[in-house]
Design a protein around this motif. Structure first.
Motif, PDB file in Angstrom:
ATOM      1  N   ALA A  94      -6.872   1.591  -2.974  1.00 53.75           N
ATOM      2  CA  ALA A  94      -6.090   0.679  -2.131  1.00 53.75           C
ATOM      3  C   ALA A  94      -6.952  -0.049  -1.113  1.00 53.75           C
ATOM      4  N   ASN A  95      -8.240  -0.226  -1.429  1.00 54.63           N
ATOM      5  CA  ASN A  95      -9.157  -0.877  -0.494  1.00 54.63           C
ATOM      6  C   ASN A  95      -9.376  -2.325  -0.914  1.00 54.63           C
ATOM      7  N   ASN A 101      -8.379   7.137  -3.767  1.00 55.17           N
ATOM      8  CA  ASN A 101      -8.091   5.895  -3.041  1.00 55.17           C
ATOM      9  C   ASN A 101      -8.354   4.680  -3.924  1.00 55.17           C
ATOM     10  N   TRP A 138       0.852  -1.183   0.000  1.00 55.35           N
ATOM     11  CA  TRP A 138       0.000   0.000   0.000  1.00 55.35           C
ATOM     12  C   TRP A 138       0.894   1.242   0.000  1.00 55.35           C
ATOM     13  N   THR A 139       0.701   2.129  -0.978  1.00 57.74           N
ATOM     14  CA  THR A 139       1.507   3.346  -1.081  1.00 57.74           C
ATOM     15  C   THR A 139       0.637   4.581  -0.919  1.00 57.74           C
ATOM     16  N   ARG A 140       1.291   5.697  -0.576  1.00 59.95           N
ATOM     17  CA  ARG A 140       0.564   6.953  -0.354  1.00 59.95           C
ATOM     18  C   ARG A 140       1.376   8.105  -0.942  1.00 59.95           C
ATOM     19  N   ARG A 156      -3.822   7.205  -2.695  1.00 63.54           N
ATOM     20  CA  ARG A 156      -3.390   5.873  -2.285  1.00 63.54           C
ATOM     21  C   ARG A 156      -3.493   4.907  -3.465  1.00 63.54           C
ATOM     22  N   ARG A 157      -2.432   4.127  -3.639  1.00 60.22           N
ATOM     23  CA  ARG A 157      -2.378   3.130  -4.702  1.00 60.22           C
ATOM     24  C   ARG A 157      -1.837   1.817  -4.135  1.00 60.22           C
ATOM     25  N   LEU A 158      -2.146   0.737  -4.821  1.00 59.09           N
ATOM     26  CA  LEU A 158      -1.694  -0.595  -4.414  1.00 59.09           C
ATOM     27  C   LEU A 158      -0.768  -1.154  -5.490  1.00 59.09           C
TER      28      LEU A 158
END
Length: 674
Positions: free
Chosen positions: A168-169, A166, A112-114, A138-140
């Motif tokens: 990244a959920n 977002n 998980w990145t921000r 936020r990205r995955l």
């Protein structure tokens, strides 16, 4: 007997040495040279952010973030649990902010990145009624176990990548499908939460299912949504829908209240089971004092047989493996405890608690498929958090990493449990934290009533506590009647007693500490957030000579207005409004009592200077409450300051918000003690 080893990982350009937070102090610490942490040190971002154990238990991924030359750099250390060969392999991720890691399967790791700035260095966010509100992106990212073949998930959805803050959920890691995971995003076109199946090798996302306009999220089993949560605009009333595997239509099960901690206190689906469509539900049976975990069938929508119950303490969750087998049931007393269902694992867990002196919260965090290796997260009042790897067969314990190694135990205030005798002969629990710098004189004390009010404090690391203790002040946290975590009867005993009995419990706890000689009766302050903010204001009304400073963060001041706000926002027939009427009082029959228990109506009785802090976008306690209190204090000629946090809600404060809150609170209280 347990053994202990340390994992030492090093990157070629940024060596990382992971220290042992639980080593005995011995003679290595000069007590006279101990310096309590500053606010900046307490808020400094963690270095070891997360760990993850691969499904077969052969590898651990350790996520690390460091500031190098004023730029944030991240790396993942892949640790071979066999201890053979090159056991620790660091992979540099570059200049980025990261949040967590999880294995998608044996070969692919999710990161998980921000990002808080765009490629041109401009803050990310949006304009909101003329105010710019910072919002991180936020990205995955999925990478191989060797650090290669990185892909950004949703890379085939260019429009989504461009529009969404977002992405990244992760809803379901889908253990039966090693190639795909189930993710949730907000579809800006339909304005609905939407599910996508995402390939962790290619990054491609494919539409799966869309919720309604009111949907918050889903609970799933192996990628099949079986519970859906829809809520009102404030998020305080939740409609819980169920759908058995193979069915098409969602069926309304119940409408329930969501509390300020974003939990459903009346029912909570705590774990799936290996049986399709059957979940474990935490609920309190009619007439019972403690909650029970029961089986729930989504097809029949019936609550079934008891899975676990405890007549002495509230159970609150289940730890389970990737096949949905329950391994332990958690409960909270002063500390978090886990009752492992396998007696052999229970014995190991007891040994771990003994190793940490039975003074920390030892929580199972991850487990291998064969249950031979566990990661435990360990925290306590003097331990901000650390990850430990435990080998069941070898009884071998290894420290994987501390979150904040600069906050060593000897610098942090210890916390002890007090049993407080109340004026009516009852007993409540409170926690007293003592500054690390020795003193032979009574100390100033800050009283810190918790929010809720139907939650509780425990023996654990707390930012407010450590900030105040670092100033040389005692910190008292009373679990007054009306608190959660002690059973239904204890919570019910506070109903409609916000202005009297619950306040008396706080006062009795203070009196006991003063009588012991530990606290200076001429230097007492009170600080709280949410209900705690109300308790701080009402405490200053009831005991104007006692307090020298008051800090109320997002606190209620006018109880009649509190109920009117809930009625208008949640609905007169909602569970949430009914709960607050039951808890605070009925404006039709209890209006005189509500007015008497409203600090804004009695502002003239307050003598201590008051600091009011409130987020302008708070939907739980309306910002109007602090404005009402400020107006009343001004009219009464009382000293006060109102600080508004632009674009900020009730919780989920940013580091900048936290720094302002803590700094302003310390300055305000210090002036009151002068």
């Amino acid at each position: 007997m347990l053994t202990r080893r340390l994992v030492i990982a090093a990157a070629s350009t940024a060596p990382l040495f992971i220290h042992d937070a639980f080593a005995a102090d011995g003679d290595k610490n000069d007590k006279a040279a101990i310096v309590p942490p500053s606010i900046d040190e307490l808020l400094k971002g963690a270095e070891v952010l997360d760990t993850a154990l691969s499904p077969d238990g052969s590898r651990v991924a350790i996520l690390i973030e460091r500031l190098v030359k004023e730029k944030t750099e991240a790396l993942v250390v892949f640790y071979d649990t066999s201890g053979k060969g090159d056991v620790a392999k660091p992979v540099r991720l570059g200049q980025m902010q990261v949040e967590q890691v999880e294995w998608a399967n044996e070969d692919r790791l999710l990161i998980w990145t921000r990002m808080e700035k765009d490629p041109k260095g401009r803050p990310t966010g949006m304009d909101f009624y003329g105010e710019f509100i910072p919002i991180p992106v936020r990205r995955l990212v999925a990478i191989g176990a060797d650090g290669a073949d990185a892909v950004v998930l949703f890379n085939n959805q260019k429009g989504v990548l461009k529009r969404q803050f977002n992405l990244a959920n992760v809803v379901d890691r889908m253990n039966t499908d090693p190639r795909r995971i189930l993710m949730q995003i907000w579809d800006v076109k339909t304005e609905c939460e939407t599910l996508y199946l995402v390939d962790v090798y290619s990054g491609e996302a494919v539409f799966y299912e869309r919720g309604s306009t009111f949907t918050d999220g889903w609970d799933t089993q192996n990628g099949v949504p079986v519970i859906r949560y829809d809520s009102n605009s404030r998020g305080t009333v939740v409609s819980v829908y169920a759908r058995a595997p193979g069915e098409k239509d969602w069926k309304l099960y119940r409408k329930v209240r969501r509390n300020e901690l974003k939990k459903l206190p009346d029912l909570d689906f705590v774990a799936p089971t290996p049986e399709p469509g059957v979940l474990l539900m935490l609920t309190t049976d009619e007439g019972a004092d403690m909650p029970t975990i029961r089986r729930f069938d989504t097809k029949s929508m019936q609550v079934g047989e008891v899975f676990s119950q405890d007549a002495q303490r509230p159970i609150d969750g289940v730890f389970f493996d990737e096949a949905y087998n329950a391994l332990s049931v958690s409960s909270v007393d002063d500390r978090t405890n886990h009752r492992f269902l396998d007696p052999k694992l229970a014995a190991h867990y007891k040994g771990l608690n003994n190793y940490f002196g039975n003074e920390c919260n030892v929580r199972p965090f991850d487990v291998s498929r064969d249950h031979k290796r566990f990661i435990f997260h360990v925290s306590g009042p003097r331990h901000p958090g650390a990850f430990w790897l435990y080998d069941v067969e070898k009884k071998d314990l290894e420290l994987l990493g501390e979150s904040r190694p600069w906050l060593s135990p000897e610098r942090l205030a210890p916390m002890k449990t007090l049993k407080v005798k109340t004026r009516d002969g009852q007993t409540i629990t409170a926690y007293l934290s003592t500054p690390v710098i020795a003193s032979d004189k009574p100390r100033p004390m800050v009283v810190l009533p918790h929010g809720g009010p139907e939650v509780r404090d425990t023996l654990d690391f707390d930012l407010f506590v450590q900030t105040f203790a670092a100033q040389g002040w005692l910190v008292l946290q009373p679990n007054f009647r009306g608190s959660g975590g002690y059973g239904k009867a204890f919570a019910d005993s506070g109903r409609k007693h916000w202005g009297d009995l619950m306040q008396e419990d706080v006062e009795d706890a203070i009196a006991q500490v003063i009588a012991s000689g530990a606290a200076d009766p001429n230097k007492i302050a009170i600080c709280g957030a949410s209900y705690g903010g109300y308790a701080a204001l009402m405490g200053a009304v009831r005991k104007p000579e006692l307090y020298k400073a008051v800090v109320a963060i997002a606190g209620d001041a006018d109880l009649v207005e509190t109920l009117a706000f809930s009625r208008s926002e949640d609905g007169a027939d909602s569970d949430t409004y009914a709960y607050w009427v039951k808890t605070i009082g009925d404006p039709k029959t209890d209006k005189a009592k509500l007015i008497a228990a409203s600090p804004s109506e009695r502002a003239a009785e307050i003598k201590a200077p008051v600091l009011l802090i409130h987020g302008t976008e708070d939907t739980i306690v309306t910002p109007k409450q602090s404005k009402i209190m400020a107006k009343a204090l001004k009219a009464a000629g009382k000293p006060y300051e109102l600080v508004e946090m632009k674009g900020v809600g009730h919780r989920d404060w940013s580091d900048d918000n936290w720094k302002m809150l803590l700094t302003k609170s310390v300055e305000h209280i210090r002036k009151g003690f002068a």
